[in-house]
Design an enzyme around this catalytic site. Structure first.
Site, PDB file in Angstrom:
ATOM      1  N   PHE A 166      -6.453  -1.287  -8.649  1.00  0.00           N
ATOM      2  CA  PHE A 166      -7.269  -2.385  -8.129  1.00  0.00           C
ATOM      3  C   PHE A 166      -7.883  -2.042  -6.774  1.00  0.00           C
ATOM      4  CE2 PHE A 166      -3.922  -3.367  -5.214  1.00  0.00           C
ATOM      5  CZ  PHE A 166      -2.749  -3.049  -5.905  1.00  0.00           C
ATOM      6  N   PHE A 181       5.794  -7.371  -7.679  1.00  0.00           N
ATOM      7  CA  PHE A 181       4.672  -7.230  -6.751  1.00  0.00           C
ATOM      8  C   PHE A 181       4.222  -5.772  -6.835  1.00  0.00           C
ATOM      9  CE2 PHE A 181       1.558  -8.329  -3.923  1.00  0.00           C
ATOM     10  CZ  PHE A 181       1.384  -7.280  -3.065  1.00  0.00           C
ATOM     11  N   THR A 182       2.942  -5.541  -6.692  1.00  0.00           N
ATOM     12  CA  THR A 182       2.357  -4.239  -6.982  1.00  0.00           C
ATOM     13  C   THR A 182       3.015  -3.090  -6.232  1.00  0.00           C
ATOM     14  OG1 THR A 182       0.718  -4.760  -5.304  1.00  0.00           O
ATOM     15  CG2 THR A 182       0.078  -5.162  -7.574  1.00  0.00           C
ATOM     16  N   ARG A 235      -6.187 -10.856  -9.021  1.00  0.00           N
ATOM     17  CA  ARG A 235      -4.737 -10.756  -9.202  1.00  0.00           C
ATOM     18  C   ARG A 235      -4.454 -11.021 -10.685  1.00  0.00           C
ATOM     19  NH1 ARG A 235      -1.997  -8.229  -5.200  1.00  0.00           N
ATOM     20  NH2 ARG A 235      -3.485  -6.808  -6.188  1.00  0.00           N
ATOM     21  N   LYS A 283       2.125 -10.746   7.446  1.00  0.00           N
ATOM     22  CA  LYS A 283       1.957 -12.114   6.951  1.00  0.00           C
ATOM     23  C   LYS A 283       2.695 -13.041   7.891  1.00  0.00           C
ATOM     24  CE  LYS A 283       1.377  -9.331   3.287  1.00  0.00           C
ATOM     25  NZ  LYS A 283       1.490  -7.868   3.431  1.00  0.00           N
ATOM     26  N   ASP A 316      12.526  -9.892  -0.502  1.00  0.00           N
ATOM     27  CA  ASP A 316      11.218  -9.489   0.010  1.00  0.00           C
ATOM     28  C   ASP A 316      10.762 -10.729   0.781  1.00  0.00           C
ATOM     29  OD1 ASP A 316       8.031  -8.318  -1.323  1.00  0.00           O
ATOM     30  OD2 ASP A 316       8.554  -9.247   0.582  1.00  0.00           O
ATOM     31  N   TYR A 335       8.968   7.100  23.772  1.00  0.00           N
ATOM     32  CA  TYR A 335       9.121   7.612  22.418  1.00  0.00           C
ATOM     33  C   TYR A 335      10.407   7.110  21.779  1.00  0.00           C
ATOM     34  CZ  TYR A 335       8.871  10.538  18.360  1.00  0.00           C
ATOM     35  OH  TYR A 335       8.788  10.958  17.057  1.00  0.00           O
TER      36      TYR A 335
HETATM   37  C1  LIG Z   1       5.122 -10.057  -1.373  1.00  0.00           C
HETATM   38  C2  LIG Z   1       4.656  -8.779  -0.752  1.00  0.00           C
HETATM   39  C3  LIG Z   1       3.322  -8.605  -0.359  1.00  0.00           C
HETATM   40  O1  LIG Z   1       2.454  -9.613  -0.526  1.00  0.00           O
HETATM   41  C4  LIG Z   1       2.922  -7.363   0.213  1.00  0.00           C
HETATM   42  C5  LIG Z   1       1.567  -7.092   0.565  1.00  0.00           C
HETATM   43  N1  LIG Z   1       0.654  -8.001   0.280  1.00  0.00           N
HETATM   44  C6  LIG Z   1      -0.653  -7.912   0.381  1.00  0.00           C
HETATM   45  C7  LIG Z   1      -1.386  -6.628   0.770  1.00  0.00           C
HETATM   46  C8  LIG Z   1      -1.723  -5.953  -0.540  1.00  0.00           C
HETATM   47  C9  LIG Z   1      -0.840  -5.044  -1.050  1.00  0.00           C
HETATM   48  C10 LIG Z   1      -1.125  -4.442  -2.282  1.00  0.00           C
HETATM   49  C11 LIG Z   1      -2.274  -4.784  -2.977  1.00  0.00           C
HETATM   50  C12 LIG Z   1      -3.156  -5.706  -2.435  1.00  0.00           C
HETATM   51  C13 LIG Z   1      -2.866  -6.316  -1.220  1.00  0.00           C
HETATM   52  C14 LIG Z   1      -1.419  -9.082  -0.026  1.00  0.00           C
HETATM   53  O2  LIG Z   1      -2.646  -9.094   0.164  1.00  0.00           O
HETATM   54  O3  LIG Z   1      -0.793 -10.038  -0.572  1.00  0.00           O
HETATM   55  C15 LIG Z   1       3.914  -6.359   0.395  1.00  0.00           C
HETATM   56  C16 LIG Z   1       3.583  -5.012   1.010  1.00  0.00           C
HETATM   57  O4  LIG Z   1       3.451  -5.208   2.411  1.00  0.00           O
HETATM   58  P1  LIG Z   1       2.417  -4.309   3.236  1.00  0.00           P
HETATM   59  O5  LIG Z   1       1.042  -4.685   2.788  1.00  0.00           O
HETATM   60  O6  LIG Z   1       2.664  -4.684   4.691  1.00  0.00           O
HETATM   61  O7  LIG Z   1       2.740  -2.883   2.944  1.00  0.00           O
HETATM   62  C17 LIG Z   1       5.207  -6.594   0.001  1.00  0.00           C
HETATM   63  N2  LIG Z   1       5.567  -7.786  -0.566  1.00  0.00           N
END
Ligand SMILES: CC1=C(O)/C(=C\N=C(/Cc2ccccc2)C(=O)O)C(COP(=O)(O)O)=CN1
Length: 456
Positions: A448, A123-124, A382, A258, A215, A71
């Site tokens: 979305f 970013f969203t 997007r 990623k 980021d 833990y």
């Molecule tokens: C630049 C960047 C990203 O691309 C990112 C996540 N991307 C995603 C996943 C996603 C997130 C929101 C809406 C649709 C798809 C991607 O499909 O592209 C996050 C959040 O990371 P997280 O998903 O691990 O929480 C932070 N920064």
């Protein structure tokens, strides 16, 4: 050579199947014309995202057997911490379950009402956390990033230094808790930031005592573009370029899903001890002990191994070359895409693809649905849907109305990409038949993900 052979061979496979067209039409109707709501089993080639969909290596799978599920004080945490310290040079690492776990901590600690967070395009999830804490995101990316076919600008992710300085002069440095520098910039089309620009952003920020937070979700792709596009870096290793990149940051949020090449994982890293103590006292509320942050020991082990593997030049060269291969096939066929081609995806310019559909009828949303009907290939909107509504409830109508064809790491072959290209081209040939959409259900936040639509 037509293309670089994969620098790996396959040991395990997941069978794929494609539904008959009439079943694809039914599936997308059941999903409310929202590709996020499709069932994975109904998808043939899944280009929705490169987030968490990447293939792990034999070493990473072996690492899962080394999971120390204590833990507190897990061996795997210390492996992950040291890996991040070695690669990025940050002093402190706070693990989180994924990127937005880190965004939640950072925003709750640093973002206060009436503060401003400049960044290179939104970013969203990042903007959502900033706004939920009373902050206002301010886009300071160069103007060219909002022009889809501006192919002569090799670093479209760059910060416009003048825009940044104007904001500092307008609101005061004391009201800017940090600048958020995305490397690469997802919604601009996976576009990189040059080392020179990172250097300039860092200098201006230090002059005003403003933190620089990356980021760094796709930082290896950014390093690759610096190596192949920026003067003076051709002979540097990816690891050397990465180390210099992070020397211009005070900290970073990272989604391991990623460029960490894992299915779950993330972290908040920083040099500032005070920020670290605040993050560790908050992480126990949202993610768990500072030595696991919502990840199992085995996940942290796979993450540490993935971070190291991602620095291999042959891996990242192949990864980006696959994206460029698909993009170039579409350019040859006259299909409008974002240029230069980005690091993780090919982005279709839905506005140019469907000029007869106004943004208020969501061209990118309907194009993603039509591509699925055509081919069983899942892509992601997007555009105006993803941009959502501002505080006054008005839609943003962003300049970029895109459909993202996101290539997962080490998953698909060039044959799959040939199939995808043919599907996009076939859809392009019948573009005049495509009609716009309207909401049947609009969620209040991040619409979305679960919004549903029907044809107008
Ligand atoms: C630049 C960047 C990203 O691309 C990112 C996540 N991307 C995603 C996943 C996603 C997130 C929101 C809406 C649709 C798809 C991607 O499909 O592209 C996050 C959040 O990371 P997280 O998903 O691990 O929480 C932070 N920064």
């Amino acid at each position: 050579m037509k293309y670089m052979p994969e620098p790996y061979k396959v040991k395990m496979v997941e069978p794929l199947r494609i539904l008959p067209k009439e079943e694809r039409i039914e599936a997308i109707k059941r999903a409310g014309y929202n590709t996020f709501l499709l069932n994975s089993r109904d998808v043939y080639i899944d280009l929705l995202t490169d987030s968490g969909t990447n293939a792990m290596s034999d070493r990473q799978w072996a690492g899962l057997m080394m999971g120390d599920e204590a833990y507190a004080g897990s061996e795997n945490f210390y492996h992950l911490q040291k890996t991040v310290q070695d690669i990025m040079g940050f002093k402190y690492v706070v693990p989180t379950h994924q990127g937005r776990g880190a965004e939640n901590l950072l925003s709750q600690i640093l973002v206060k009402p009436n503060t401003y967070i400049p960044g290179n395009m939104y970013f969203t999830t990042t903007r959502a956390h900033q706004e939920m804490n009373g902050g206002t995101f301010v886009d300071v990316i160069i103007d060219e990033a909002h022009i889809s076919d501006k192919e002569d600008v090799l670093f479209k992710g760059n910060i416009d230094i003048k825009k940044y300085e104007d904001l500092i002069n307008k609101v005061g440095a004391e009201n800017i808790p940090y600048i958020c520098v995305g490397v690469t910039v997802n919604l601009a089309g996976g576009q990189p930031v040059s080392m020179q620009n990172l250097r300039e952003v860092h200098a201006l920020s230090k002059k005003h005592g403003i933190r620089v937070m990356f980021d760094c979700t796709r930082y290896v792709e950014n390093a690759y573009f610096i190596k192949v596009r920026e003067k003076g870096y051709a002979d540097k290793s990816i690891a050397e370029i990465v180390k210099e990149m992070f020397s211009y940051a005070d900290g970073a949020t990272m989604s391991g899903k990623k460029d960490g090449i894992v299915n779950m994982g993330g972290f908040l890293a920083m040099n500032e001890e005070d920020l670290y103590f605040k993050a560790t006292s908050l992480v126990v509320v949202y993610e768990g002990m500072p030595s696991y942050g919502g990840m199992s020991g085995r996940d942290m082990e796979a993450f540490a191994i993935g971070l190291k593997e991602a620095l291999d030049f042959n891996y990242i060269k192949h990864r980006v070359s696959q994206v460029e291969y698909l993009g170039n096939k579409l350019i040859e066929a006259g299909v409008p895409i974002v240029r230069p081609i980005g690091g993780h995806a090919v982005f279709l310019d839905a506005r140019a693809f469907l000029p007869h559909i106004p943004q208020s009828e969501y061209p990118a949303q309907v194009l993603a649905a039509e591509i699925f009907i055509e081919s069983g290939v899942r892509t992601m909107e997007r555009g105006n849907i993803s941009a959502g509504r501002n505080k006054e409830g008005k839609e943003y109508f962003p300049k970029l109305e895109l459909v993202r064809l996101t290539i997962p790491r080490r998953v698909y072959s060039y044959a799959h990409l040939d199939y995808v290209a043919e599907a996009i081209i076939a859809t392009y040939k019948r573009r005049d038949e495509i009609k716009g959409l309207k909401f049947t259900y609009e969620p209040p936040v991040l619409r979305f993900f679960t919004g549903r639509f029907e044809h107008i």
